[in-house]
Design a protein around this motif. Sequence first.
Motif, short mmCIF file in Angstrom:
data_model
loop_
_atom_site.label_atom_id
_atom_site.label_comp_id
_atom_site.label_asym_id
_atom_site.label_seq_id
_atom_site.Cartn_x
_atom_site.Cartn_y
_atom_site.Cartn_z
N TYR A 82 30.72 48.22 45.03
CA TYR A 82 31.86 47.28 45.06
C TYR A 82 31.41 45.83 44.95
N GLN A 83 30.13 45.61 44.74
CA GLN A 83 29.62 44.26 44.82
C GLN A 83 30.31 43.25 43.91
N LEU B 196 33.22 43.22 42.70
CA LEU B 196 34.58 42.99 43.18
C LEU B 196 34.56 42.06 44.39
N ALA B 197 33.64 42.35 45.31
CA ALA B 197 33.54 41.51 46.50
C ALA B 197 33.18 40.08 46.11
N ASP B 198 32.24 39.94 45.19
CA ASP B 198 31.86 38.60 44.73
C ASP B 198 33.08 37.87 44.18
N PHE B 199 33.83 38.60 43.36
CA PHE B 199 34.98 37.98 42.71
C PHE B 199 36.01 37.53 43.75
N LEU B 200 36.33 38.45 44.67
CA LEU B 200 37.34 38.11 45.68
C LEU B 200 36.89 36.94 46.53
N LYS B 201 35.59 36.96 46.85
CA LYS B 201 35.11 35.89 47.70
C LYS B 201 35.22 34.55 47.00
N ILE C 22 37.29 33.76 44.71
CA ILE C 22 38.69 33.38 44.63
C ILE C 22 39.11 32.66 45.92
N GLY C 23 38.60 33.14 47.04
CA GLY C 23 39.02 32.57 48.32
C GLY C 23 38.30 31.30 48.70
N LEU D 27 41.87 40.97 51.60
CA LEU D 27 40.91 41.27 50.54
C LEU D 27 39.85 40.17 50.45
N VAL D 28 40.33 38.93 50.52
CA VAL D 28 39.39 37.82 50.41
C VAL D 28 38.40 37.84 51.56
N TRP E 259 37.50 40.36 53.25
CA TRP E 259 36.58 41.47 53.02
C TRP E 259 35.48 41.03 52.05
N GLY E 260 35.90 40.33 50.98
CA GLY E 260 34.93 39.84 50.00
C GLY E 260 33.92 38.92 50.65
N GLN E 261 34.42 38.06 51.53
CA GLN E 261 33.51 37.13 52.18
C GLN E 261 32.47 37.86 53.03
N LYS F 95 31.35 40.84 52.43
CA LYS F 95 30.48 41.69 51.64
C LYS F 95 29.64 40.93 50.63
N SER F 96 29.95 39.69 50.43
CA SER F 96 29.23 38.99 49.37
C SER F 96 28.81 37.60 49.80
N PRO F 97 27.92 37.51 50.77
CA PRO F 97 27.46 36.17 51.13
C PRO F 97 26.33 35.72 50.20
#
Lengths: 313, 121, 419, 170
Positions: free
Chosen positions: A47-48, A50-55, A57-58, D7-8, D10-12, D14-16
């Motif tokens: 899922y990496q 996707l997680a990068d993308f969402l992060k 975005i935020g 979701l965001v 969660w992204g934070q 999982k993706s530091p």
Amino acid sequence: MIEALTALFKILIFPGFMFLTTYGMLLQFLDRKIYARLQNRFGPPWYQPLADFLKLIGKETIVPTLANKGMFSTLPVVSLAAVSTAFVYIPIYRMQASFSFEGDLIIVLYLMALPSITTFLAGWYSRSVYATIGSVRTLTQLFAYEVPLFAALLSPSIISGSWSISGMAEFYYHNPTLILVNLPSMFIALISIQGKLARKPFDSPEAETEIVSGAFVEYSGRLLAIFKMSVDCELVLLISLAAAIYIPLFTNIIVLDILLYFAKTLVLLFALSIFKAAMARLRMDQIINFCWKVLTPLAMFQIIINLIVRGAL
Amino acid sequence: MKIRLPGRILMKMLTTLVSKPATNTNPYDATNIPSKYRGRIVYDSSTCIGCGICMRDCPTKSLRVENIGTKENKKFIMHYSLGRCIFCCQCVDSCPKKSLSQTRDFLLATTDSSDLEEIMR
Amino acid sequence: MSDNSSNRIVIPLGPQHPALKEPGSFTLTLEGEKVVNAVIGIGYNHRGLEKALESRTYIQNLYMIERICGICSHTHSVAYCQAIEEMCGVEIPMRAKYIRVIIAELERLHSHLLWLGVAAHEIGFDTLFMYAWRDREMVLDMLAELCGNRVNYGINTLGGVRRDIDDNDAHEIKKILRVLHNQISYYLELATNEPTLIARLADVGKLNHDDALKFGAVGPVARAAGIANDVRKIEPYAAYDEVPVNVITDDHGDVLGRTLVRVKEMLESISIIRYCLDNLPAGEILAKVPRKVPAGEMISRTEAPRGENIHYINSDGSDIPYRIRVRAPSEANWHGMKHMLEGSFLADVPIAIAAIDPCYSCTDRAIFVNSDNGESRLYDWKGLREYSIKWHRDRGLNIADIQIPMAKNYIQIQRKTND
Amino acid sequence: MGIFKKLVSWGQKKSPWIIHFNAGACNGCDIEFIDSLTPKYDIERIGILQHGSPRHADILICTGAVTLQTRDRLIQIYEQMASPKYVIAVGTCACTGGIFNGCYCVMGGIDTTIPVDVYLPGCAVRPEAVIDAIDKLLNSNDKDKTKKKAKSDKQKEVSEESNEEKSDEQ
Ligand code: SF4
Ligand code: SF4
Ligand code: SF4
Ligand code: SF4
Ligand code: SF4
Ligand code: SF4
Ligand code: SF4
Ligand code: SF4
């Protein structure tokens, strides 16, 4: 009405934008995973991307004060739009692409140049030294690989006599032995694709150790996310294009063809990943030398061969 | 000149691709911490005589021994600055009574800076 | 790329930069992709260590000296310890000397592997970086097994070493060394055959024999320019007088040469460690050293992975040193840096910088003492100064009239020691 | 919390992405941190990538006692980062100045200059401990973080005052 709806579905969902972005993420994951495994590492989880993308975005989006605000924030979108437009012309699950017309190959090739140019502009308008150098390098590299890439992608069409990607795919489907003639140009195309995507050994434009991350240095948050997305999509676009032109294997059963499409693109991706891991980064002058002195003559040679083959048919 | 093809590392890469990654997926496993590892210091107040040699030799002045009892009935506590200690274990070597000893604690991350100072009894 | 000379860009590299894991700043003036001028700024890591050493006891300083730098910490503490042991007139046990050599060579292994990885990373060859660092893990594990920690080993103490090596350890080490030997031989083959590597390394950061001498280069940089200068050979310390050491040289004088020298030195280190393990003398590992060091001064040299490392210690007879001066190897190699950078491509800058294996932790001004007769270990201050003046005058630089102020109590001690 | 926000975040988790800065360390902690990128520890396994540009990074991994020379650059990097941003002080030096505490050109810990979220003592830290620190940072809940932030801001003020005193003395 229904026609318009299916067209919309094709553009937005499958095999259009949604599919493109999702598959782009998947390929990014696979690319990173293979790369990691080649280096004896474990690699990222599935899922990496996707997680990068969402992060991203935020995250806060910073526009540098010196940068041209309008340009700075529209460029990523332009890049993504160009890639997804081009993708529509590429046959995915059958020989016929969603949209095609005689000469769409040329359009696709021009649309493909757009992301590189937006990268250049993005770097240029960021007004940061690293970004400027990165963007100049992107442009220089564009001149280096564009000619062999064009020549390599156009040479198959000499034999097929069609300037449309779908037409080419169809022609080679009916004349499978002629694929072999194009093998050298497939090789050239793969190398140029590597250059186009600025992957190793042609990653001078974003060489981390020299200019941090090139043209994208100043980008953050949402805008960076879109840029990353468009790079992923470009990968899908180029691989699909290469798969359609050089490996035109179809069964005419939709499900099987879709599976076949995945198989073809994955094989190409694997080749690209190995290529990426096996070499040191080339210097700008070495890249230009290599492209002009080795790749371009090879591509020209291929064109001559194809002309001869065409004459013999 | 011989023409050399690039990608010499290819064979090696392909073999690593199919072999197991070198990654240790359970990094917190204490078994791969060597037995001589110098981690956090622990203190045993029952044997300490309050001589202060540890304080003198500590290169970062992380230790401070204090008598909280009376003059006759001594009771020592040790102020220990985890945030300054460099885990050299000179204090362990220097202590004549072996009141200080090393442990293999090394996962010392904390979000609270007050954890960096502690009192050992 | 245009050749338009008005089209000059000035780019700052560092102090925070992905190519440099440590802060240092390079202001490069570019003409297109070519570097026409380089200004080097160091001192970001200046922590005032030498000053701090003057206010701590010899034992406390042991750990501070080690933390001059985490990469060649052992070499610093060896230089420091042996200077003090000699000042106190203590002869440390042979076994301790051998253990020091083993750790020193393990440190060289880890440092050169680290360098190989970093160099590969600088030229964008991440796969090699990963492989080299993976193999470096084995060395670190050995060090951790022997000393306790992976960096800042803390194995040296005044009068010997703190931890012993038992048969089990020796056996394990030999096993790992066998694997490592194969890996390093593979890297040697790779460095001599892989064309993309050679394309990026050859003719980059050139420093020929004469320039290397002129700029006072040390270590692999000097050896790659054909100068067979290795303290382990010309002035053996610890157990190096008993251990066979081959000095590796190369005549490329560029980054490729430095790579070859380093990789070959790793193979040499492995055989040194093997020899030491096989011939490890039995006995004590620690001799008693007094807390107070007799007044006097001492220069001690060691061969760090990056070259010659010099410590100067001046004691006034108390348990706190009067002055400690460190001339670490990277410092000596900085002088040639500007020369190497100018005229190269921007793309070559990181690798050219990396090729001297720069580290900023220890970089500082210094006086370069080069004793070719191999015996003069002790220089007194006057002699050192005269030597330095003569050395500079020979090269057309008269610094005789620069008076070096001497502290009062210093002169007294001087008299004491001269008597 | 909306689904998007969830979701965001969660992204934070999982993706530091991290950026590394050496503010005057001895290299010990730096090489150990870089070690965590390499095959044996491979922090990409938990989604961590190292980035060169502060704009891309979420976590600043900072080693070393802040020296006077690196101080401005440290602040600059911190300001360039896009929020949400976190700081991990890796190593004893970065926590309090460690063995260099009190040297004339050393500020002390990272928290004398910028707010710190996680302190990781160790000299040198093991790569496992670096992973653990990132883990602890991501799993400490957000309320905790703001509390810590305020606290270290206070510390910052205090230390700035004391710095002024210091510079007066000099
Ligand atoms: S381990 Fe070293 S720094 Fe820590 S308390 Fe003991 S002597 Fe002091
Ligand atoms: S050296 Fe040992 S006995 Fe003396 S004060 Fe310290 S802990 Fe206590
Ligand atoms: S040694 Fe000299 S140049 Fe270097 S930081 Fe100190 S004062 Fe500046
Ligand atoms: S050796 Fe380096 S860190 Fe130490 S005082 Fe000199 S310049 Fe500063
Ligand atoms: S030369 Fe480099 S590795 Fe050696 S002590 Fe100096 S900074 Fe450290
Ligand atoms: S003191 Fe001597 S060796 Fe050092 S920089 Fe000056 S001239 Fe060079
Ligand atoms: S005399 Fe030299 S060493 Fe002393 S303060 Fe001045 S410049 Fe620095
Ligand atoms: S904590 Fe220790 S190892 Fe880390 S930088 Fe500081 S002195 Fe070096």
